[in-house]
Motif scaffolding. Structure first.
Motif, PDB file in Angstrom:
ATOM      1  N   LEU A   1      52.837  64.132  44.243  1.00 42.42           N
ATOM      2  CA  LEU A   1      53.289  62.827  44.700  1.00 42.42           C
ATOM      3  C   LEU A   1      53.327  61.897  43.506  1.00 42.42           C
ATOM      4  O   LEU A   1      52.307  61.633  42.878  1.00 42.42           O
ATOM      5  CB  LEU A   1      52.344  62.276  45.770  1.00 42.42           C
TER       6      LEU A   1
ATOM      7  N   SER B   1      58.764  64.765  54.317  1.00 46.76           N
ATOM      8  CA  SER B   1      59.795  64.376  53.351  1.00 46.76           C
ATOM      9  C   SER B   1      60.538  65.638  52.949  1.00 46.76           C
ATOM     10  O   SER B   1      60.016  66.469  52.211  1.00 46.76           O
ATOM     11  CB  SER B   1      59.160  63.711  52.123  1.00 46.76           C
TER      12      SER B   1
ATOM     13  N   THR C   1      56.163  53.063  50.182  1.00 45.58           N
ATOM     14  CA  THR C   1      56.143  54.500  50.431  1.00 45.58           C
ATOM     15  C   THR C   1      56.725  55.251  49.241  1.00 45.58           C
ATOM     16  O   THR C   1      57.792  54.911  48.738  1.00 45.58           O
ATOM     17  CB  THR C   1      56.942  54.835  51.696  1.00 45.58           C
ATOM     18  N   GLN C   2      55.998  56.283  48.788  1.00 53.20           N
ATOM     19  CA  GLN C   2      56.448  57.094  47.666  1.00 53.20           C
ATOM     20  C   GLN C   2      56.815  58.484  48.155  1.00 53.20           C
ATOM     21  O   GLN C   2      56.077  59.094  48.923  1.00 53.20           O
ATOM     22  CB  GLN C   2      55.350  57.199  46.610  1.00 53.20           C
ATOM     23  N   SER C   3      57.958  58.953  47.667  1.00 51.55           N
ATOM     24  CA  SER C   3      58.392  60.295  48.047  1.00 51.55           C
ATOM     25  C   SER C   3      57.722  61.323  47.149  1.00 51.55           C
ATOM     26  O   SER C   3      57.383  61.036  45.999  1.00 51.55           O
ATOM     27  CB  SER C   3      59.921  60.406  47.912  1.00 51.55           C
TER      28      SER C   3
ATOM     29  N   ASP D   1      55.324  62.325  52.333  1.00 50.76           N
ATOM     30  CA  ASP D   1      55.359  61.129  51.506  1.00 50.76           C
ATOM     31  C   ASP D   1      53.973  60.483  51.512  1.00 50.76           C
ATOM     32  O   ASP D   1      53.017  61.005  52.101  1.00 50.76           O
ATOM     33  CB  ASP D   1      56.457  60.163  51.961  1.00 50.76           C
ATOM     34  N   SER D   2      53.871  59.318  50.878  1.00 51.58           N
ATOM     35  CA  SER D   2      52.553  58.707  50.682  1.00 51.58           C
ATOM     36  C   SER D   2      51.923  58.188  51.969  1.00 51.58           C
ATOM     37  O   SER D   2      50.723  57.888  51.987  1.00 51.58           O
ATOM     38  CB  SER D   2      52.662  57.567  49.669  1.00 51.58           C
TER      39      SER D   2
END
Length: 343
Positions: A132, A211, A87-89, A205-206
């Motif tokens: 992102l 987020s 998971t990317q913030s 997030d992704s």
């Protein structure tokens, strides 16, 4: 094993398996297999391990310390997605501005000069947006709401004025037709500031989870300012023709002044300089230095009285300005360069 030769596709049309033709059987198997795989991938992870058993090492996006109890709440698809696609913030670029000026109303200026200028604000293209990190999609809508405040100060003044118009998060109409007459000493600078209304965009997030929060309207100002304007008078050096050369404008706070006078003195032409009294405030003592060609360095003169100091006036931009005049009274010394430094 015998080899089958000379078979045509049509030869399989009449083949049967348990009473069904082979084509139907293979199609059923394919559909059933796909259903089985889908069922498996959507099945919740089930393990005989106790719920408090932890993952020992981080695997992709699956962090060490994750318990079996947590994994038992997820499907196999979710677990594999976590491993292979951490998971990317979102990357939120906070607002920022810089000041744009025309007419060069900054730096060292001659006293009496009229500066005609305009003020604008530049909004960096990579600020005030949500992206992102590592993703391929382009920047989204602005993170903040529209501008709720956009102001500037006039040169040398502290009170703020509203720009004539502003609308979106990065749209201000420049203020033109401004002017300022440079006075002696510090003339101040120009400042700009903006403020934003609350934003409506929720950063994600992704995996699509919230987020953080949308931008909240606060009293925070995003501001910037230009460099100061200093009003100075020119400096003058004697020249080999018996006259004076006007030097480039220099800030009054300069602590070292190099005087290049590489001419041969005569009995009537002496090294000499004239500086405005502006550079001689109380508490500042100036020392004359001469360049030593043997050591390739400037050294304090042993006899500071070699230069006589007198007061004089000059007319600059229509004003009578007090100057301090240095004149070399010592013996003829040829091609010398000098420097003034203050302590």
């Amino acid at each position: 094993m015998a080899n089958l030769t000379g078979l045509e596709t049509a030869d399989f049309d009449s083949l049967t398996v348990a009473g069904d033709d082979i084509e139907t059987t293979l199609t059923d198997f394919s559909n059933n297999f796909t259903t089985i795989l889908t069922t498996i991938s959507n099945t919740t992870y089930n393990s005989v391990l106790s719920d408090n058993t932890i993952v020992q090492n981080t695997i992709g996006g699956l962090s060490s310390g994750t318990t079996a109890g947590v994994l038992k709440t997820k499907t196999l698809d979710q677990i594999f997605d976590t491993i292979f696609f951490p998971t990317q913030s979102p990357n939120i670029s906070q607002p920022g501005i810089s000041i744009s000026l025309t007419g060069s109303p900054t730096g060292v200026k001659l006293v009496g000069t009229t500066l005609n200028y305009s003020v604008d604000i530049t909004f960096p293209s990579d600020k005030n947006r949500v992206t992102l990190a590592g993703a391929s999609w382009s920047p989204q809508q602005p993170y903040t709401g529209d501008l709720s405040l956009a102001q500037y100060t006039l040169l040398g003044q502290s009170s703020y004025n509203d720009f004539d118009s502003f609308s979106s998060y990065n749209n201000v109409t420049a203020k033109t037709g401004l002017s300022h007459v440079v006075t002696e000493g510090g003339n101040g600078n120009i400042k700009v500031r903006v403020r934003y209304a609350a934003g409506s965009f929720q950063p994600l997030d992704s995996v699509g989870n919230n987020s953080g929060s949308p931008f909240s309207a606060t009293s925070t100002d995003y501001e910037n300012n230009s460099s100061n304007v200093e009003g100075v008078y020119p400096r003058f050096n004697n020249n080999s023709s018996g006259g004076q050369d006007q030097q480039n404008l220099q800030t009054s706070s300069q602590d070292n002044i190099v005087i290049n006078q590489t001419y041969q003195e005569t009995a009537s032409i002496r090294h000499g300089w004239e500086f405005p009294e502006l550079i001689f405030p109380a508490g500042r003592t100036w020392i004359v230095q001469a360049y030593n060609e043997l050591t390739s360095a400037y050294q304090d003169l042993d006899n500071q009285s070699q230069f006589a100091i007198t007061n004089t006036t000059k007319t600059i931009s229509g004003d009578s300005v007090d100057y301090r005049k240095y004149t070399n009274t010592g013996s003829l010394s040829g091609n010398n360069n000098y420097k003034l430094r203050y302590t």
